[in-house]
Write a protein that holds these residues in place. Structure first.
Motif, PDB file in Angstrom:
ATOM      1  N   THR A  94       0.813  -1.217   0.000  1.00 44.19           N
ATOM      2  CA  THR A  94       0.000   0.000   0.000  1.00 44.19           C
ATOM      3  C   THR A  94       0.845   1.266   0.000  1.00 44.19           C
ATOM      4  N   TRP A  95       1.819   1.326   0.914  1.00 36.83           N
ATOM      5  CA  TRP A  95       2.535   2.582   1.175  1.00 36.83           C
ATOM      6  C   TRP A  95       3.932   2.641   0.578  1.00 36.83           C
ATOM      7  N   GLY A  96       4.275   1.582  -0.143  1.00 37.13           N
ATOM      8  CA  GLY A  96       5.642   1.571  -0.681  1.00 37.13           C
ATOM      9  C   GLY A  96       6.588   0.988   0.366  1.00 37.13           C
ATOM     10  N   GLU A  97       6.798   1.742   1.453  1.00 39.39           N
ATOM     11  CA  GLU A  97       7.576   1.247   2.582  1.00 39.39           C
ATOM     12  C   GLU A  97       6.894   1.706   3.868  1.00 39.39           C
ATOM     13  N   VAL A  98       7.134   0.970   4.932  1.00 32.37           N
ATOM     14  CA  VAL A  98       6.752   1.458   6.263  1.00 32.37           C
ATOM     15  C   VAL A  98       7.941   1.240   7.205  1.00 32.37           C
ATOM     16  N   PRO A  99       8.083   2.113   8.218  1.00 30.44           N
ATOM     17  CA  PRO A  99       9.231   1.966   9.121  1.00 30.44           C
ATOM     18  C   PRO A  99       9.057   0.815  10.115  1.00 30.44           C
ATOM     19  N   VAL A 100      10.139   0.071  10.293  1.00 25.93           N
ATOM     20  CA  VAL A 100      10.190  -1.009  11.282  1.00 25.93           C
ATOM     21  C   VAL A 100      11.388  -0.753  12.178  1.00 25.93           C
TER      22      VAL A 100
ATOM     23  N   LYS B 293       5.849   8.766  11.035  1.00 33.94           N
ATOM     24  CA  LYS B 293       7.240   8.322  11.184  1.00 33.94           C
ATOM     25  C   LYS B 293       7.394   7.200  12.218  1.00 33.94           C
ATOM     26  N   ALA B 294       6.359   6.968  13.018  1.00 33.62           N
ATOM     27  CA  ALA B 294       6.462   5.952  14.069  1.00 33.62           C
ATOM     28  C   ALA B 294       6.531   4.563  13.452  1.00 33.62           C
ATOM     29  N   PRO B 295       7.339   3.682  14.038  1.00 29.33           N
ATOM     30  CA  PRO B 295       7.457   2.325  13.479  1.00 29.33           C
ATOM     31  C   PRO B 295       6.118   1.591  13.537  1.00 29.33           C
ATOM     32  N   LYS B 296       5.879   0.811  12.515  1.00 30.43           N
ATOM     33  CA  LYS B 296       4.666  -0.009  12.496  1.00 30.43           C
ATOM     34  C   LYS B 296       4.884  -1.292  13.289  1.00 30.43           C
ATOM     35  N   THR B 297       6.118  -1.701  13.352  1.00 36.45           N
ATOM     36  CA  THR B 297       6.478  -2.937  14.053  1.00 36.45           C
ATOM     37  C   THR B 297       7.749  -2.680  14.840  1.00 36.45           C
ATOM     38  N   VAL B 298       7.849  -3.274  16.035  1.00 38.73           N
ATOM     39  CA  VAL B 298       9.101  -3.211  16.799  1.00 38.73           C
ATOM     40  C   VAL B 298       9.557  -4.641  17.051  1.00 38.73           C
ATOM     41  N   LEU B 299      10.783  -4.929  16.655  1.00 38.09           N
ATOM     42  CA  LEU B 299      11.350  -6.263  16.859  1.00 38.09           C
ATOM     43  C   LEU B 299      12.492  -6.149  17.858  1.00 38.09           C
ATOM     44  N   PHE B 300      12.515  -7.052  18.855  1.00 38.00           N
ATOM     45  CA  PHE B 300      13.524  -6.955  19.916  1.00 38.00           C
ATOM     46  C   PHE B 300      14.642  -7.971  19.714  1.00 38.00           C
ATOM     47  N   GLY B 301      15.849  -7.598  20.052  1.00 41.12           N
ATOM     48  CA  GLY B 301      16.981  -8.535  19.970  1.00 41.12           C
ATOM     49  C   GLY B 301      18.284  -7.797  19.735  1.00 41.12           C
TER      50      GLY B 301
END
Lengths: 524, 524
Positions: free
Chosen positions: A446-452, A480-488
Motif C-alpha cells: 500500500t505505502w511503498g515502505e513502512v518503518p520497522v 514516522k512511528a514504526p509499524k512494528t518493533v522487533l527486539f533482539g
C-alpha cells in the motif's frame, strides 16, 4: 623556481622523525611486547627489506590480514618503505571476499597475525600469494626481519598510492579506495592537531587499524610520539582494563562500540581520569553523548568515509558552547560539523549540484573535494566530477555546520513522504529502556515502505512494542512511528556499524513471502 | 591518476575556513577595534578587490610598512588573495633601505599604518609607488575597502610566492627571501600543532608581524580560530596590561624581549594565569629560562631563520624531562632541538658536507632542506646545494638534538683558538648583576682577536669590570674571559636581536685608530 624540488609529503616521514626525537620512549604496547620508537623505526625498515627480499617492488601492493597489533603498525610504515601500498583486509569478511580483494588489488604477499592464520592460509593458497605469519608457533615474521637489511624506498611522487582500502560493501563487490601519500600525511596532521595528540598521550586501539588505516591514527599517533596501546580484539572489560593500566588519554570508536563501552563500565571510577574519545561512522545519539560525559569521556565527533581518509569533517567545538545546557551541548555535538583543518569546505548540494540554503532544513547530499579525498577506485575510471558525492543526506545549518539526516540508501519513503531513519532512531534512543536501535523500511504493497524498528533493550530494563510506538508518536509526526518493533541484538559490521542492509534484506524476504504487509496508514 | 588535481596548499585557506567556523567569534583586537572572523574574511577579500582596482595583478608584489595591527593581518591574506605576494618592511630600516627593498621587489603599491605615514610617503615618492594609508586623518584604506568588491584569486601553483621577506642585513644589502604557499601552509600547521593553538587561545602580538610573517603565526593563529591581540609597539608594561586584560595564552618573542618583559613585570601575579611563550632568534640563557619559569611562563624554544619560514626547529619537550632539576631542565631547553613536525631532519655538517658525530662536542654548520625552506633569494640563482647552510655553528647531541655554539660570524678566533661568544655570554648572564650582555671580538695585532664584553647591569645592582672578568675566568678556560668589559645599553635590531655587527664595527674602528690593542696573552 625551475628545478626546485620539495620534499614529497608522506605519512611515514613522521616515524623517521619520532625514531630520533622519541627514540628511547615507548612507541607500542601490544600484550607483553613493548617497542621503543627507535625499535619501531628499525623494525619497519627491516620489514621493508624483508618484503623487498620476497620480491616486492615499488608500485606493488602488499595485503595485511591482522588484528590491531605491532605487526599492523609496522605494515603501515614498512610496506610504504618497500615502495608498495598497503591493502588492509577486514578479518570479518569471508575467505572468498578476501581472495577477491587480494586478486583485485594485485597483492602477491600477505602479512597475517597468528590469530588469523587459518584464514590467511586459505587466501594465500587461493591467490598463490606469499604468506608471512607474525606470532604463534609458525611465526616467520621475526626471522625475516632479523635476516633483512634496512630499506627505505624514497617517495618520488606524493600522489602515489600509500594504501588501497576496500569499502566494507555490505551489498555489491568491494571497491578499492586509492589513498595517496599527500592525503594521508595531511589527514594525519589534522588528526594530531584536532585531537591534541602529544608526546605524553596514550592512544588505545579500539578502532580497527584495517578501517581507513585506523582513520590515519596509525600515522597521527606516531607523528605525536605518543604511545600506541593495541587491543587485538574489542571487549568492554578489556578496554576499561587497558585504559586504567596504561593511563589511556585517547581512543576512537564508532558510536555502537561506545554504547557497549558505556554499558560495560565497571562502575567505580578513578577520579580525574578523562579520556578524549573521537567517534564517527554514524551519528552518535544525544543520549549516548550525555552518558559518555557522565563517564568522564570528552567526545569529539568526526565524520568521514573510506573515500575521505576517514574523518574529513569535525564537529569543531566552540568554547562558548560549554556554557550551554547539557541537552543543547549534546544537540550541538551530534552534528557532523565542518571540514577539518586540512580539508576543503564541505558542501551540501541538490540534484543539480547547487548548494542548498543554510537553513538547517533543506536536505541535500554531502559533496567533498580536496587533499583528503581519494584518487578514485582502483581499476575504475577517475571520478568525472571534481566534487565527490558521499551518499549522505544532510542539512547545512546557519553556522556552516553540516548535520546528516540519513544515508541516501537508509531513507524510508512511505506514502510519498520521506522518513529519515536517524530521526526516528534518535527518539527511540532517548527512551530509558532502549540500549540501541535501527529503523529500516519494510516493503509495503500500500505505502511503498513502512518503518520497522529493531531494538536492543538495556540490561535490567523492559519495554513493550506498544509502549515504544506510543513513545515515538508522542514526539514526532505520526507517520514516522514504526509499524512494528522487533527486539533482539543488532547485526553489526566489524567496524561496529549496524548492518541496516541485512535488516532490510530480511524484511524484503519476509515481505515477498507475504508475511508482512500493513493496512495501517503511514500517517494520520 | 592522470588529470587528478589536488587543492593547492596555501596559508590563506585557514581564513576561508575560520571565517565560517569561527564567523561570530573575535578574530582581532587592535586597540579599540574588534573584528570577528567573518569581518576579517570579508575585509581581506575587499582588500584583494581594492588592490586589484589599483592595478595589482597576479604575480605582483605589494609592500607593507605597518606596525602590528589588523591592517598587517589583513595584508597577509588580502595581498595573496589579489594573487600578489607580500613584502613586509621593517619600520626601523632607513628610508633608503626601504626604497631599495621596494625597488628590488618590484612592488608598485605600499600599504602603511598611520604611525609610519611620513616614512611611507618618502618611500612611495622615491619609488613612484601607490600609497594606501590605514588610520589617522589621511586614511584612505577604509574607503578603498568599502568601495571594493570581494576578490579571491585562486592559487594555481602552491610553489608560487606568497611573500618576500628581506633579511635584516646588519651588513650588506638585504636579500629577498622567497616564501612559497606550500611552505607557509605547512609551517603554520606546525606552529598551531606544537604551540597547542586552539579556538580558545588568545595570542598576543609582541613579535613583529613583519619578521618572517610573524614566524607564520599570522596564519597559524587564524588557522586555530584563536584571537589575535595586536600590540602596535612593544613596551613591557603595555604587554603585561594586555596579557591581563585579554587573558593572553600565547606569545612569541626574542630572548632579549623576554628579558625586558621579565624585568618589567609589575610584581603582583594573578594566580593560575600561565602564558605559553615561544622564543627563538638567539639561544635563551638558562638564567632567563629560570626567571620566566618563576613568572608562570611556559617556554617553548624554537629555532629558525628568515630563510626557513621562521622556526624550522623546535626544542621538543619530552614529558620525562619534567622530572629533572631546574638547572638541568634549563640546560635541556636551551638547545635548539629537532626539525619541527613538518620539517626535514636538521643536519650538522663539516666543511665537506658530511654529518658530524653525534657527540655533543664536534662543531659543524647547521644545514636544512625541505618544505619549510625558501625557494631562494629573489633575483639570484637558486641555491646550488640541496642542503642550505645556515651559517649557524652547532653540535649534534646523542639524542638527535642540535645545540648552537655560535653564529659562524660571531666566533672569536684568538691565538688560533675558537671562542664561542655564546658560551662566554652564558657565563656572564649567570652573574646576578648582569641583565644582558654581548661578547664580540676586537681586532688585536698580537692575537688576531680578543673577546670584549658589553654588559647591561640589572637595575639596582652593580659590578666592576675586574669582578666580572674574575667571574668568567673561574668558570671557563682563561683565554675565553673578556679582556675588556664595557657597560651600557646594547644596540638591538627591531626584532630584538643584539646588533653584534655594530659592536664589532665600533671595535674595529677603534682598533684601526690604534686605540685598543692588548698585550695580555689570550690564554694562560
Amino acid at each position: 623556481m625551475a628545478g626546485y624540488t620539495f620534499t614529497p609529503l608522506t605519512p611515514t616521514a613522521f616515524l623517521e622523525r619520532s625514531a630520533v626525537v622519541h627514540g628511547h620512549r615507548t612507541a607500542i604496547v601490544d600484550g607483553d611486547r613493548r617497542f621503543t620508537y627507535r625499535e619501531f623505526g628499525e623494525r619497519c625498515r627491516r620489514l621493508a627489506g624483508a618484503l623487498t627480499a620476497t620480491g616486492v617492488r615499488p608500485g606493488d601492493r602488499v595485503a595485511a590480514l591482522c588484528l590491531n597489533s605491532h605487526v599492523m603498525l609496522e605494515a603501515h610504515h614498512g610496506v610504504p618503505w618497500a615502495g608498495a601500498s598497503l591493502v588492509s583486509l577486514n578479518p570479518r569478511l569471508s575467505s572468498d571476499e578476501h581472495a577477491y580483494i587480494v586478486r583485485h588489488s594485485g597483492a602477491r604477499t600477505i602479512i597475517a597475525t597468528a590469530e588469523l592464520l587459518d584464514r590467511a592460509r586459505d587466501v594465500a593458497l587461493a591467490c598463490d600469494a606469499e604468506l608471512v605469519v607474525a606470532g604463534g608457533p609458525e611465526d616467520d615474521y621475526e626471522d625475516r626481519l632479523a635476516a633483512a637489511g634496512q630499506t627505505v624506498v624514497p617517495v618520488a611522487d606524493e600522489a602515489a598510492l600509500v594504501a588501497v582500502n576496500y569499502t566494507s560493501g555490505t551489498t555489491g563487490t568491494p571497491k578499492g579506495v586509492m589513498y595517496h601519500h599527500r592525503g594521508a600525511y595531511l589527514q594525519s596532521l589534522a588528526m594530531a592537531y584536532h585531537l591534541g595528540l602529544a608526546a605524553d598521550s596514550v592512544y588505545l586501539w579500539t578502532l580497527p587499524m584495517f578501517h581507513c588505516n585506523g582513520w590515519c591514527f596509525t600515522w597521527a599517533v606516531t607523528a605525536a610520539g605518543a604511545t600506541h596501546v593495541c587491543q587485538r580484539s574489542f571487549d568492554p572489560a578489556g578496554t576499561w582494563g587497558l585504559v586504567r593500566e596504561h593511563g589511556v588519554t585517547h581512543l576512537c570508536a564508532a558510536p555502537t562500540v561506545l554504547t557497549m563501552l558505556a554499558a560495560g563500565h565497571p562502575g567505580d571510577r578513578r577520579e580525574g581520569l578523562r579520556v578524549r574519545v573521537a567517534t564517527g561512522g554514524a551519528p552518535p545519539s544525544p543520549s549516548l553523548l550525555e552518558r559518555l560525559d557522565a563517564l568522564a569521556m570528552d567526545v569529539t565527533h568526526l565524520y568521514g568515509l573510506t573515500e575521505t581518509f576517514g574523518p574529513i569533517a569535525i564537529n569543531e567545538w566552540l568554547p562558548e558552547w560549554n556554557r550551554e545546557a547539557p541537552s543543547e551541548r549534546a544537540r550541538l555535538l551530534s552534528r557532523q560539523g565542518v571540514g577539518n583543518i586540512v580539508a576543503d569546505r564541505l558542501r551540501v548540494v541538490d540534484d543539480a549540484g547547487a548548494d542548498v540554503p543554510r537553513d538547517g532544513e533543506t536536505v541535500g547530499e554531502i559533496a567533498v573535494r580536496g587533499n583528503d579525498v581519494m584518487l578514485g577506485y582502483l581499476g575504475e575510471a577517475p571520478p568525472a566530477d571534481d566534487w565527490w558525492r558521499t551518499g549522505d543526506l544532510a542539512v547545512m545549518h546557519g553556522d556552516g555546520y553540516v548535520e546528516i539526516r540519513d544515508r541516501l540508501k537508509d531513507v524510508i519513503i512511505s506514502g510519498g513522504e520521506n522518513i529519515a531513519s536517524v530521526e526516528v532512531e534518535r527518539v527511540l534512543e532517548s527512551h530509558p529502556a532502549v540500549l540501541e536501535c535501527a529503523v529500516v523500511g519494510r516493503p509495503d504493497s500500500t505505502w511503498g515502505e513502512v518503518p520497522v524498528a529493531y531494538v536492543t533493550i538495556r540490561p535490567g530494563q523492559a519495554a513493550t512494542e506498544a509502549e515504544l510506538v506510543r513513545y515515538v508518536r508522542a514526539r514526532t509526526a505520526h507517520f514516522k512511528a514504526p509499524k512494528t518493533v522487533l527486539f533482539g541484538q543488532l547485526p553489526k559490521t566489524s567496524t561496529g556499524k549496524i548492518q541496516k542492509g541485512l535488516l532490510r534484506e530480511n524484511l524484503r524476504r519476509s515481505a515477498s513471502a507475504g508475511l508482512a504487509t500493513s493496512d495501517d496508514p503511514p500517517g494520520d
